[in-house]
Write a protein that holds these residues in place. Sequence first.
Motif, PDB file in Angstrom:
ATOM      1  N   ASP A 287      -4.308   4.458  11.786  1.00  0.00           N
ATOM      2  CA  ASP A 287      -4.515   3.072  11.356  1.00  0.00           C
ATOM      3  C   ASP A 287      -3.044   2.318  11.307  1.00  0.00           C
ATOM      4  O   ASP A 287      -3.075   1.221  11.221  1.00  0.00           O
ATOM      5  CB  ASP A 287      -5.275   2.880   9.942  1.00  0.00           C
ATOM      6  CG  ASP A 287      -6.555   3.513  10.236  1.00  0.00           C
ATOM      7  OD1 ASP A 287      -7.101   3.664  11.128  1.00  0.00           O
ATOM      8  OD2 ASP A 287      -7.280   3.943   9.030  1.00  0.00           O
TER       9      ASP A 287
ATOM     10  N   ALA B 218       1.225   9.094   7.716  1.00  0.00           N
ATOM     11  CA  ALA B 218       0.023   9.104   6.909  1.00  0.00           C
ATOM     12  C   ALA B 218       0.348   9.075   5.248  1.00  0.00           C
ATOM     13  O   ALA B 218      -0.579   8.288   4.650  1.00  0.00           O
ATOM     14  CB  ALA B 218      -0.669  10.486   7.124  1.00  0.00           C
ATOM     15  N   LYS B 219       1.357   9.389   4.796  1.00  0.00           N
ATOM     16  CA  LYS B 219       1.433   9.484   3.468  1.00  0.00           C
ATOM     17  C   LYS B 219       2.251   8.312   3.234  1.00  0.00           C
ATOM     18  O   LYS B 219       2.773   8.121   1.888  1.00  0.00           O
ATOM     19  CB  LYS B 219       2.432  10.756   2.904  1.00  0.00           C
ATOM     20  CG  LYS B 219       1.351  12.049   3.088  1.00  0.00           C
ATOM     21  CD  LYS B 219       1.762  13.220   2.409  1.00  0.00           C
ATOM     22  CE  LYS B 219       0.814  14.277   2.419  1.00  0.00           C
ATOM     23  NZ  LYS B 219       1.386  15.672   2.362  1.00  0.00           N
TER      24      LYS B 219
ATOM     25  N   THR C 135     -13.413   5.131   6.380  1.00  0.00           N
ATOM     26  CA  THR C 135     -13.125   6.429   5.949  1.00  0.00           C
ATOM     27  C   THR C 135     -11.652   6.886   6.085  1.00  0.00           C
ATOM     28  O   THR C 135     -10.873   5.849   6.067  1.00  0.00           O
ATOM     29  CB  THR C 135     -13.672   7.262   7.539  1.00  0.00           C
ATOM     30  OG1 THR C 135     -12.673   6.943   8.406  1.00  0.00           O
ATOM     31  CG2 THR C 135     -15.133   6.878   7.720  1.00  0.00           C
ATOM     32  N   ASN C 136     -11.335   8.141   5.842  1.00  0.00           N
ATOM     33  CA  ASN C 136      -9.971   8.422   5.831  1.00  0.00           C
ATOM     34  C   ASN C 136      -9.562   9.330   6.957  1.00  0.00           C
ATOM     35  O   ASN C 136      -8.707  10.240   6.802  1.00  0.00           O
ATOM     36  CB  ASN C 136      -9.647   8.753   4.535  1.00  0.00           C
ATOM     37  CG  ASN C 136      -8.005   8.867   4.108  1.00  0.00           C
ATOM     38  OD1 ASN C 136      -7.245   8.041   4.682  1.00  0.00           O
ATOM     39  ND2 ASN C 136      -7.473   9.722   3.541  1.00  0.00           N
TER      40      ASN C 136
ATOM     41  N   SER D 130     -18.728   5.981   3.623  1.00  0.00           N
ATOM     42  CA  SER D 130     -17.689   6.991   3.402  1.00  0.00           C
ATOM     43  C   SER D 130     -18.065   8.327   4.509  1.00  0.00           C
ATOM     44  O   SER D 130     -18.992   8.048   5.174  1.00  0.00           O
ATOM     45  CB  SER D 130     -17.905   7.623   2.277  1.00  0.00           C
ATOM     46  OG  SER D 130     -19.208   8.205   1.782  1.00  0.00           O
TER      47      SER D 130
ATOM     48  N   GLY E 188      -6.064  13.886   7.440  1.00  0.00           N
ATOM     49  CA  GLY E 188      -6.943  12.903   7.217  1.00  0.00           C
ATOM     50  C   GLY E 188      -8.344  13.623   6.797  1.00  0.00           C
ATOM     51  O   GLY E 188      -8.299  14.907   6.807  1.00  0.00           O
ATOM     52  N   GLU E 189      -9.386  13.040   6.518  1.00  0.00           N
ATOM     53  CA  GLU E 189     -10.594  13.791   6.236  1.00  0.00           C
ATOM     54  C   GLU E 189     -11.095  14.023   7.405  1.00  0.00           C
ATOM     55  O   GLU E 189     -11.023  13.321   8.641  1.00  0.00           O
ATOM     56  CB  GLU E 189     -11.663  12.637   5.621  1.00  0.00           C
ATOM     57  CG  GLU E 189     -11.078  12.377   4.164  1.00  0.00           C
ATOM     58  CD  GLU E 189     -11.925  11.419   3.375  1.00  0.00           C
ATOM     59  OE1 GLU E 189     -12.312  11.683   2.150  1.00  0.00           O
ATOM     60  OE2 GLU E 189     -12.467  10.575   4.319  1.00  0.00           O
TER      61      GLU E 189
ATOM     62  N   GLU F 239       0.910  -1.266   0.016  1.00  0.00           N
ATOM     63  CA  GLU F 239       0.038  -0.128   0.026  1.00  0.00           C
ATOM     64  C   GLU F 239       0.870   1.127  -0.023  1.00  0.00           C
ATOM     65  O   GLU F 239       0.439   2.129   0.298  1.00  0.00           O
ATOM     66  CB  GLU F 239      -0.930   0.072   1.194  1.00  0.00           C
ATOM     67  CG  GLU F 239      -2.123  -0.797   0.827  1.00  0.00           C
ATOM     68  CD  GLU F 239      -2.756  -1.327   2.236  1.00  0.00           C
ATOM     69  OE1 GLU F 239      -2.544  -0.292   3.333  1.00  0.00           O
ATOM     70  OE2 GLU F 239      -3.687  -2.073   2.083  1.00  0.00           O
TER      71      GLU F 239
ATOM     72  N   PRO G 234      -5.632   8.642   8.929  1.00  0.00           N
ATOM     73  CA  PRO G 234      -5.156   7.576   8.567  1.00  0.00           C
ATOM     74  C   PRO G 234      -3.586   7.068   9.131  1.00  0.00           C
ATOM     75  O   PRO G 234      -3.319   5.943   9.233  1.00  0.00           O
ATOM     76  CB  PRO G 234      -4.916   7.704   7.071  1.00  0.00           C
ATOM     77  CG  PRO G 234      -4.673   9.198   6.991  1.00  0.00           C
ATOM     78  CD  PRO G 234      -5.617   9.717   8.037  1.00  0.00           C
TER      79      PRO G 234
END
Lengths: 502, 502
Positions: free
Chosen positions: B244, B113-114, B237-238, B216, B150-151, B13, B241
């Motif tokens: 996670d 995150a990236k 969701t984001n 979402s 993130g979102e 990923e 991130p």
Amino acid sequence: MKYRLKVVPLRSEKFTVVLNQSDAEDLGLLPGDRVKVIVGKESFVAEADFTNLVESGEIGVCSFTAETCRLDEKCMAEVYPVSRPKSVEFIRKKLDGGKYSAVEMKSIIEDIAKNVLNDLEISAFILANEIVGMSEEEVQWMIEAMVENGERISFERGVIVNMHTIGGLPSNEFQLIAVPTVASAGLLIPKTASRAITSASGTADTMEVLADVNLSIEEIREITEKVGGVIAWGGATNIAPADDRIIRVEYQLEISPRPHAIASLLSKCLGTGSKFVSIDIPVGDGAKIETLETGRSFANSLVELGRRLGLTVTATLTEGSQPLGNSVGPGLEAKEILGILEARSAENPLVEKALSFAAILFEMTGIANDGYSYAKKIFESGKTLEKFREIIAAQGGNEKIKADEIPVGDKTFTITSQRNGIAKKINLQAVNEIARSAGAPKDKGAGVYIHKKRGDVVKAGDPLLTIYAEKEWKLDNAIEVARAEAPIVVSGMILEVYGRSR
Amino acid sequence: MKYRLKVVPLRSEKFTVVLNQSDAEDLGLLPGDRVKVIVGKESFVAEADFTNLVESGEIGVCSFTAETCRLDEKCMAEVYPVSRPKSVEFIRKKLDGGKYSAVEMKSIIEDIAKNVLNDLEISAFILANEIVGMSEEEVQWMIEAMVENGERISFERGVIVNMHTIGGLPSNEFQLIAVPTVASAGLLIPKTASRAITSASGTADTMEVLADVNLSIEEIREITEKVGGVIAWGGATNIAPADDRIIRVEYQLEISPRPHAIASLLSKCLGTGSKFVSIDIPVGDGAKIETLETGRSFANSLVELGRRLGLTVTATLTEGSQPLGNSVGPGLEAKEILGILEARSAENPLVEKALSFAAILFEMTGIANDGYSYAKKIFESGKTLEKFREIIAAQGGNEKIKADEIPVGDKTFTITSQRNGIAKKINLQAVNEIARSAGAPKDKGAGVYIHKKRGDVVKAGDPLLTIYAEKEWKLDNAIEVARAEAPIVVSGMILEVYGRSR
């Protein structure tokens, strides 16, 4: 559940199997979990990874696993999740500020040596030891376990000595002079050396220009018994394999705990059956050890741990703020060393250091009271060169090779000084990076020649540094790196002026 | 040097490229090193791995990278080694006992995150924070950075509240009752929940039996605005991130630093735009938090960090030494909860806990002075069930489903007591393991029904525990686990006797 075996093209030196995502979920597996795989009467524990390289109902094994366990494609395998090895709990204990017991350390090192622990678990071991620290007793157990879980050389007779440097200094190949000097005096010195990881050339890389260094433990023993010394790549043997794995993860973390550096050095000495060891600790700006204080405590730990392990260790702090020789890179350094041996003049910093280290071993073993004079006599008589040629021949090299005949890269570029002044500083990191960009250590002829050392008078236009490369694009890369950094700093007499009106 | 692009079947990923061993050496690369890849006008930084999946002159990219960067096979790519990201140095600082600055923390979390940092580097971050510790300020910066990268949901109107449990206790799905109770009172509760990692069922897994939880961020906002509440899987969701990714590595290390658990909870609350939050901390033998003392300090940290971040947080220590309900596993738990809602009786530990948590939010937001009576009235009136059905419908489920209609595994096995006595202890770990071996959480109908709770009188032959599975082989596995462990300990009145002659 039974799965059909499939060999998949994955690079792995440990037992790894891959399952389809949906089968993995079915088994309740998450990445990093381990499974027991049963094929006929054989079984092994492997780490499970998930991929679409295999379909549902298939289990993929890398070719390493297939070969090691002699598995055939199309066999059926049973797969069960198993819990993590006990050693993971012991590492957890250290993370919580605890102390390993002898049994726990043994179990951790054994699991590292046998590739049971994965890189994340090894990283936890490294970081816990770095932050929480280790007692001398713990380091002792670590070393003992490292040696037990590897091959060992044992000699039937002779006084076995060894020599190591903690490294980090470019152009520091004094051991190629010291080892044959020591061997000339009748001591046995089965030296294992490392290849460069972040530097431009390790002792094994430089020696490889002249002879084969990929020797088995049996070859190391035979050659040492025959000619008195050897200079082999430690990585080709299976001495302390746990150490090799730990170092690989340390490189990625850019962390090397002090106790691990000590364990690495002493486990190699024990593995080669050595009794007397002389260790070089370069101290200086840009070296691995930057202050005398740190160097002293490192040296004391080495001596004390040696004592605990039945080794007589001398650790010596040496000048480490600038390269000893002028050449950096395998071919250039081999050429320089061979030239020095041919010239037979002790008036050279590399020779001086080499003879000092040989002298320490002569005095430790009682071969001579004035070790330095004894070593110097050997060197100036040409016996060092003669023994070096014997070692080269024994390791399958061309014993007749002359310094002039060693090839170096034919793509060159020389950086000159822009001003008059004095060479004030050599930036070791920059020199390393330039040589590596030029292709060292892979391209044997690549490297850097340093024309001016600290304190040398420099005139505008004088050459400071010549870059050697085998490939044009690598030369270009190296020139770019050299332009971005200042490998050699030249300054005038006047450094700063105060109070003068503009 | 230019390399020909080839898409290879690697699960990844993050940006990963593979090179042939010899090309990697040519570029001076070691495993874990990073390269800049330039294809036409596009460029990206990726981690380089070495394999024989590609030939010399080729560069392999995983399909994730190829899709993200819209790369075609047969394109030519330039490859240059690049140094490690700055954030690695900042992690190093913490390892040396230092403190992150706000800017440094931001850079680390952004790189996580990236997907710029790899698992080993994330493990160094986790272990450094675990061993060296973090100040509240550092945790605050961590949470802020997690949310920024993130979102975020933003609501135009309404009082946004939330609820979380730090988890670890089987059969603790009180939130499926509490959320609709809270939503019935006019508060907005956009609850994100997690799936089980090491337990038998997460709130998201249980809710999934009844409705779609893969929503979402836009769907979460819309449903919350429409019916007042939602129970969605956070992982779809984001939001935060970085959290996670950190959790994935923590699972493999079996380590979860306290500050990270706090950051995980509060970042999810901030990401859903919540202002008032009620957090459940089960305390007891076998739970994540085993002593009241640890629980109190955890609760205080949550409250204080909430304050720093503009959140009003109530943290509540709850009974955590045995399961609240009798069911463990997604289908069984959903069935139990729906049955409780249908029965409308508040005389049940799960209801009592749910109403207490709803009450806290009612009192925090000023909706009611006696929150518990208010919540109880809602529950007993049937409004909680009605709202739960609305939420199920809004999330695409069958709102008319009855508890009886929820399917559970038809392969069952009941363990009975060998003796008369009293149920003395429920081994939470063992219950979890049995349910997981039976197939939970993947097989929705798999799990465990607990017949006897602590303190219950037991007669020889009484059922203690029934295992449910969908597949015969998983039932067999679960029975084997149950036989090896003692999930429910039954003891007579006499525990130990001293001084009696034999």
